[in-house]
Design an enzyme around this catalytic site. Structure first.
Site, PDB file in Angstrom:
ATOM      1  N   ASP A  18       0.861  -1.042  -0.279  1.00 47.15           N
ATOM      2  CA  ASP A  18       0.005  -0.097  -0.017  1.00 47.15           C
ATOM      3  C   ASP A  18       0.788   1.123   0.109  1.00 47.15           C
ATOM      4  OD1 ASP A  18      -2.174   1.350   0.115  1.00 47.15           O
ATOM      5  OD2 ASP A  18      -2.986   0.841   2.131  1.00 47.15           O
ATOM      6  N   GLY A  19       0.379   2.322  -0.486  1.00 48.06           N
ATOM      7  CA  GLY A  19       0.833   3.633  -0.416  1.00 48.06           C
ATOM      8  C   GLY A  19       1.708   4.101  -1.711  1.00 48.06           C
ATOM      9  N   HIS A  35       2.886   3.673  -8.957  1.00 49.75           N
ATOM     10  CA  HIS A  35       2.643   2.245  -9.277  1.00 49.75           C
ATOM     11  C   HIS A  35       3.793   1.510  -9.936  1.00 49.75           C
ATOM     12  CE1 HIS A  35      -1.469   2.231  -7.732  1.00 49.75           C
ATOM     13  NE2 HIS A  35      -2.126   2.889  -8.775  1.00 49.75           N
ATOM     14  N   GLU A  65     -12.095  -4.914  -4.958  1.00 49.57           N
ATOM     15  CA  GLU A  65     -12.485  -3.642  -4.649  1.00 49.57           C
ATOM     16  C   GLU A  65     -11.797  -2.544  -5.634  1.00 49.57           C
ATOM     17  OE1 GLU A  65     -11.521  -5.660  -2.174  1.00 49.57           O
ATOM     18  OE2 GLU A  65     -13.573  -6.118  -1.808  1.00 49.57           O
ATOM     19  N   TRP A  67     -11.611  -2.567  -8.716  1.00 50.99           N
ATOM     20  CA  TRP A  67     -12.290  -2.168  -9.999  1.00 50.99           C
ATOM     21  C   TRP A  67     -12.848  -1.062  -9.816  1.00 50.99           C
ATOM     22  CZ3 TRP A  67     -10.333  -4.925 -13.884  1.00 50.99           C
ATOM     23  CH2 TRP A  67      -9.919  -6.179 -13.867  1.00 50.99           C
ATOM     24  N   LEU A 129      11.444 -20.172  -4.971  1.00 51.80           N
ATOM     25  CA  LEU A 129      10.138 -19.463  -4.463  1.00 51.80           C
ATOM     26  C   LEU A 129       9.023 -19.303  -5.177  1.00 51.80           C
ATOM     27  CD1 LEU A 129       9.720 -16.850  -2.407  1.00 51.80           C
ATOM     28  CD2 LEU A 129      10.280 -15.431  -4.417  1.00 51.80           C
ATOM     29  N   ARG A 182       1.890  -5.111   6.318  1.00 50.43           N
ATOM     30  CA  ARG A 182       1.100  -4.095   5.415  1.00 50.43           C
ATOM     31  C   ARG A 182       1.897  -2.914   5.454  1.00 50.43           C
ATOM     32  NH1 ARG A 182      -5.341  -2.699   4.507  1.00 50.43           N
ATOM     33  NH2 ARG A 182      -4.821  -1.102   2.864  1.00 50.43           N
ATOM     34  N   LEU A 189      -6.876  -5.565   7.109  1.00 46.52           N
ATOM     35  CA  LEU A 189      -6.593  -6.573   6.086  1.00 46.52           C
ATOM     36  C   LEU A 189      -7.122  -6.421   5.030  1.00 46.52           C
ATOM     37  CD1 LEU A 189      -5.072  -9.161   6.652  1.00 46.52           C
ATOM     38  CD2 LEU A 189      -6.907 -10.111   7.518  1.00 46.52           C
TER      39      LEU A 189
HETATM   40  C1  FPP Z   1      -1.666   0.238  -3.219  1.00 50.47           C
HETATM   41  O1  FPP Z   1      -1.144   1.675  -3.549  1.00 50.47           O
HETATM   42  C2  FPP Z   1      -1.399  -0.366  -4.392  1.00 50.47           C
HETATM   43  C3  FPP Z   1      -2.145  -1.069  -5.341  1.00 50.47           C
HETATM   44  C4  FPP Z   1      -3.432  -0.870  -5.523  1.00 50.47           C
HETATM   45  C5  FPP Z   1      -1.740  -2.182  -6.370  1.00 50.47           C
HETATM   46  C6  FPP Z   1      -0.156  -2.533  -6.187  1.00 50.47           C
HETATM   47  C7  FPP Z   1       0.346  -2.384  -7.373  1.00 50.47           C
HETATM   48  C8  FPP Z   1       1.692  -2.406  -7.669  1.00 50.47           C
HETATM   49  C9  FPP Z   1       2.684  -2.668  -6.446  1.00 50.47           C
HETATM   50  C10 FPP Z   1       2.356  -2.149  -9.048  1.00 50.47           C
HETATM   51  C11 FPP Z   1       1.935  -3.103 -10.109  1.00 50.47           C
HETATM   52  C12 FPP Z   1       2.376  -4.741  -9.446  1.00 50.47           C
HETATM   53  C13 FPP Z   1       2.916  -5.534 -10.385  1.00 50.47           C
HETATM   54  C14 FPP Z   1       3.233  -6.800  -9.941  1.00 50.47           C
HETATM   55  C15 FPP Z   1       3.176  -5.212 -11.660  1.00 50.47           C
HETATM   56  P1  FPP Z   1      -2.376   2.823  -3.621  1.00 50.47           P
HETATM   57  O2  FPP Z   1      -2.543   3.190  -4.888  1.00 50.47           O
HETATM   58  O3  FPP Z   1      -3.761   2.246  -2.956  1.00 50.47           O
HETATM   59  O4  FPP Z   1      -1.781   4.042  -2.652  1.00 50.47           O
HETATM   60  P2  FPP Z   1      -2.488   5.011  -1.756  1.00 50.47           P
HETATM   61  O5  FPP Z   1      -3.064   4.283  -0.906  1.00 50.47           O
HETATM   62  O6  FPP Z   1      -1.254   5.622  -1.490  1.00 50.47           O
HETATM   63  O7  FPP Z   1      -3.259   5.667  -2.703  1.00 50.47           O
END
Ligand code: FPP
Length: 243
Positions: A18-19, A35, A65, A67, A129, A182, A189
């Site tokens: 997250d983040g 991302h 979610e 989506w 792995l 997390r 969670l």
């Molecule tokens: C949360 O950050 C992260 C996601 C919704 C997606 C995780 C995706 C990646 C790590 C990149 C793509 C992965 C691969 C394997 C290619 P957020 O957007 O919710 O961040 P925020 O809470 O700061 O808005």
């Protein structure tokens, strides 16, 4: 080195990454760049887990979610995923990484499904792995899909045991996550592995996912080593279906 002793390491590590959005916003950048950096960190942390002898790394890459996010962000995340699943094939083969996916992948665009399927098949015999992405994944949805599959299989009610039920989940046959991490300071969670996490240890950090590094991973493992896992008993016992 004691810190690398497999005995004290989690075998299955699951991460809620997250983040990314906040990481980009802090730089005045569009969210997708967060991302992109998050995807780079997936590579770094996969190598780090492999080097430390972790057996399974499950990453929450796209939730059921997610989506509801803006269409543009979803399509960019899908593009990142596609590039990742193709580019990483060489590394997966070189490092014996077995790539897997959990979640309702039927909801993903068909070209993404194809790319994922090819990478899964290509790496299926690898012995190192297991890198598992949770995509279009929701824990409640996974449980409902498992219930439906059990009904379809016409299981007698006496056969509905925890052990049998877990065989109908996407994670069938896997050891359950020992440690769930997390990032970004959220203490939830968020529908991730809700059945499988019954006895997991949790590690929360304020660090945003793109900044989560090897030192933080080792700190999480050190924290894990300090926990006493009793699985509800007085003394530490082995639970067969958790091993
Ligand atoms: C949360 O950050 C992260 C996601 C919704 C997606 C995780 C995706 C990646 C790590 C990149 C793509 C992965 C691969 C394997 C290619 P957020 O957007 O919710 O961040 P925020 O809470 O700061 O808005």
């Amino acid at each position: 080195m004691e810190s690398n002793s497999p005995k004290n390491l989690p075998r299955h590590v699951a991460i809620i990454m997250d983040g990314n959005g906040r990481w980009a916003a802090a730089r005045g950048w569009p969210r997708i760049l967060g991302h992109r950096e998050g995807a780079r960190n997936v590579r770094r942390m996969t190598t780090a887990c492999q080097d430390r002898g972790i057996k399974i790394l499950t990453l929450y890459a796209f939730s059921a979610e997610n989506w509801t996010r803006p269409t543009r962000e979803i399509s960019m995340l899908m593009q990142l995923l596609k590039i990742y699943a193709v580019r990483e094939r060489t590394t997966f083969m070189k490092n014996q990484i077995r790539f897997q996916v959990i979640g309702d992948t039927s909801k993903l665009p068909s070209e993404i499904q194809k790319v994922l399927k090819d990478t899964i098949e290509m790496t299926a015999s690898n012995k190192g792995l297991i890198l598992q992405l949770a995509l279009s994944y929701g824990g409640r949805d996974e449980i409902l899909r498992a219930v439906k599959a059990m009904i379809d299989a016409k299981l007698e009610s006496e056969a509905v045991t925890e052990e049998n039920f877990s065989k109908f989940l996407d994670t069938s046959g896997q050891i359950e996550p020992d440690l769930i991490i997390r990032t970004s300071g959220e203490l939830r969670l968020s529908n991730f592995l809700i059945w499988q996490s019954a006895y997991s240890e949790f590690y929360f950090t304020d660090t945003l996912w793109p900044d989560f590094n090897e030192a933080e991973l080792d700190a999480a493992f050190a924290d894990f080593r300090g926990r006493q896992r009793r699985f509800g008993a007085v003394d530490l016992i082995a639970k067969p279906h958790l091993n």
